[in-house]
Design an enzyme around this catalytic site. Structure first.
Site: not given
Ligand code: 5GP
Ligand code: MN
Ligand code: MN
Length: 477
Positions: A377, A98, A206, A234, A381, A400, A374, A95
């Protein structure tokens, strides 16, 4: 495997160069004593594998959110000399760009909480989400090429957002050196219908409340205060970025053979930075990064529209900042007292530049780059700021997220989505998702404890805590 690590100072664990053959530099993993217990041995091996790549500088690093990824660990940071080093799609991830952005609203939590169900439904309606979801509008090939070239600027010029948004994006939301001609037809075909979509699973919108400020002066510069409502977005480059990565992994597998690069893991496929293959990948990756910036920009516009429509007035929602957490970039860093141009790979890692760096927007230049992390959920964060210590220790990088501790498949087996949803609701957090399974895969317990992860990066000083945000309502992809 953790017993082969050498603790060299508080929260710094070294993988010595004799951990496996071919390591050019040691590995450095940043973890607290408590988090190291959960460290997968595969993530140590991956950090060590990255150290075998040509031209790597100082250390192969892993941030405290580290877990196993494709070739490179997620949470990985690796910088390469531009003359002797390489670029690797595995060091960027599927990604491409991202990333996370944070909007600060003029609303206070007390104004928003009574309306949280309606508001999250409105956001869910405004932004298409879910696997393979399609957008509310279509771009043609010429427009898509502009998106690849100019990123968030394309969105703003077409009515999605304001100029000030661009100043508050890493790279101004427009990475230089992008070349749409290096993006395959398949990647374009996947990208065209998905511009302006959130994607699935881990991606989210969020609504949050600023629960605590740690640094008043920096928070003020970022426009944040306690009780204020923020919206965190995100998402990334959708099918376009995924296809670009897929295409160039193949190119790089051939290039690795062609240039005689010994790969300790096939997923580390790479090419010398001076090669045409590397230049092509960079041009395509930058295009993918720009697609992601345009995507987050368009989504921000819909978020603003949804709030304004709901409150029947113009609700002001300024962009605090937008960070990439899957990208490779050319940056200047000091190595052994000498300034050098490096290609820094951050894969599940966030740039965290110190005050004074020209890349930091003027509004924040005195306090450092905003870093948006982040948690989950169901947890907090954080907003942090980049530091000089980070420039010295991690090439201006930090974590991250919290990082996964449980795989998607394990989560689906052990966790019931509707139960998670009910428990979160009891705590006042509304979750909206296409299906309960999506909630199970992303339940708070599949992630590390964010407060602990942040304590590590803050304690090391590679970024400094500014604000803690807590969820009010979450829309999952
Ligand atoms: P990734 O880019 O690795 O998929 O996700 C980055 C980070 O987002 C994850 O390591 C996790 O800590 C956080 N994350 C995942 N889902 C949620 C969410 O629904 N809300 C928030 N605030 N953080 C999330
Ligand atoms: Mn992604
Ligand atoms: Mn990500």
């Amino acid at each position: 495997a953790a017993d082969k690590l050498k603790k060299i100072s508080e929260d710094v664990w070294e993988i010595p160069t004799d951990y496996k053959p071919g390591m050019n530099v040691p590995g450095h993993i940043f973890l607290s004593d408590r988090l190291i217990e959960g460290l997968e041995s595969g993530a140590i091996d991956q950090t060590a594998n990255v150290a075998t790549l040509p031209g790597i500088q100082r250390y192969s690093m892993a941030m405290p959110d580290v877990h196993i990824g494709y070739g490179f660990p997620i949470g990985g940071v690796a910088a390469f000399d531009t003359e002797t080093g390489v670029i690797s799609p595995g060091g960027v991830g599927f990604d491409i760009n991202c990333g996370v952005r944070l909007l600060r609203s003029e609303l206070m939590a007390d104004d928003v909480k009574p309306h949280k169900v309606d508001l999250i439904n409105a956001l869910y309606e405004a932004v298409p989400s879910g696997l393979g979801s399609e957008s509310k509008f279509r771009v043609n090939d010429a427009q898509l090429a502009e998106v690849f070239r100019t990123g968030a600027r394309w969105a703003v010029e077409n009515g999605y957002g304001v100029k000030a948004d661009l100043e508050h994006c890493e790279e101004n939301g427009e990475m230089k050196g992008a070349d749409p001609a290096k993006v395959s037809k398949k990647a374009r075909d996947r990208g065209r219908p998905q511009l302006g979509t959130l994607g699935s699973g881990n991606h989210f919108l969020e609504i949050q409340k600023v629960e605590k400020i740690y640094d008043e002066a920096v928070a003020k510069a970022f426009g944040l205060k306690e009780g204020q409502v923020t919206v965190m977005i995100h998402c990334g480059s959708r099918g376009a970025g995924h296809q670009i990565c897929t295409d160039y992994v193949k190119t790089m597998e051939q290039a690795s053979r062609k240039y005689g690069i010994k790969l300790y893991d096939r997923q580390l496929a790479c090419a010398p930075l001076s090669s045409p293959e590397a230049k092509d990948y960079f041009a395509a990756m930058a295009a993918g990064a720009n697609y992601a910036w345009a995507n987050r920009q368009i989504i921000s516009h819909w978020v603003r529209e949804a709030f304004s429509k709901y409150y029947k007035r113009d609700v002001r929602m300024d962009l605090v900042y937008d960070v990439a957490h899957n990208v490779a970039k050319f940056e200047e860093h000091e190595v052994d007292g000498v300034k050098k141009a490096l290609c820094v790979h951050r894969k599940g890692a966030t740039r965290a530049f110190a005050p004074g760096r020209s890349e930091v927007p003027v509004a924040y230049r005195d306090v450092g780059q905003p870093v948006i992390i982040p948690g989950s959920m169901g947890s907090a964060s954080y907003v942090l700021a980049g530091t000089q210590r980070g420039m010295e220790l991690t090439f201006g990088s930090t974590c991250h997220g919290a990082g996964r501790v449980m795989s998607r498949s394990a989560a689906l087996k052990d966790i019931r989505g509707n139960e998670v949803k009910r428990q979160l609701l009891e705590r006042g957090i509304v979750v909206k998702a296409p299906k309960d399974a999506a909630i199970a895969e992303e339940a708070p317990e599949v992630y590390k404890e964010i407060d602990e992860v942040i304590a590590v990066v803050d304690g090391l000083g590679i970024s400094k805590k500014v604000a803690r945000l807590v969820p009010i309502a979450v829309a999952k992809g």
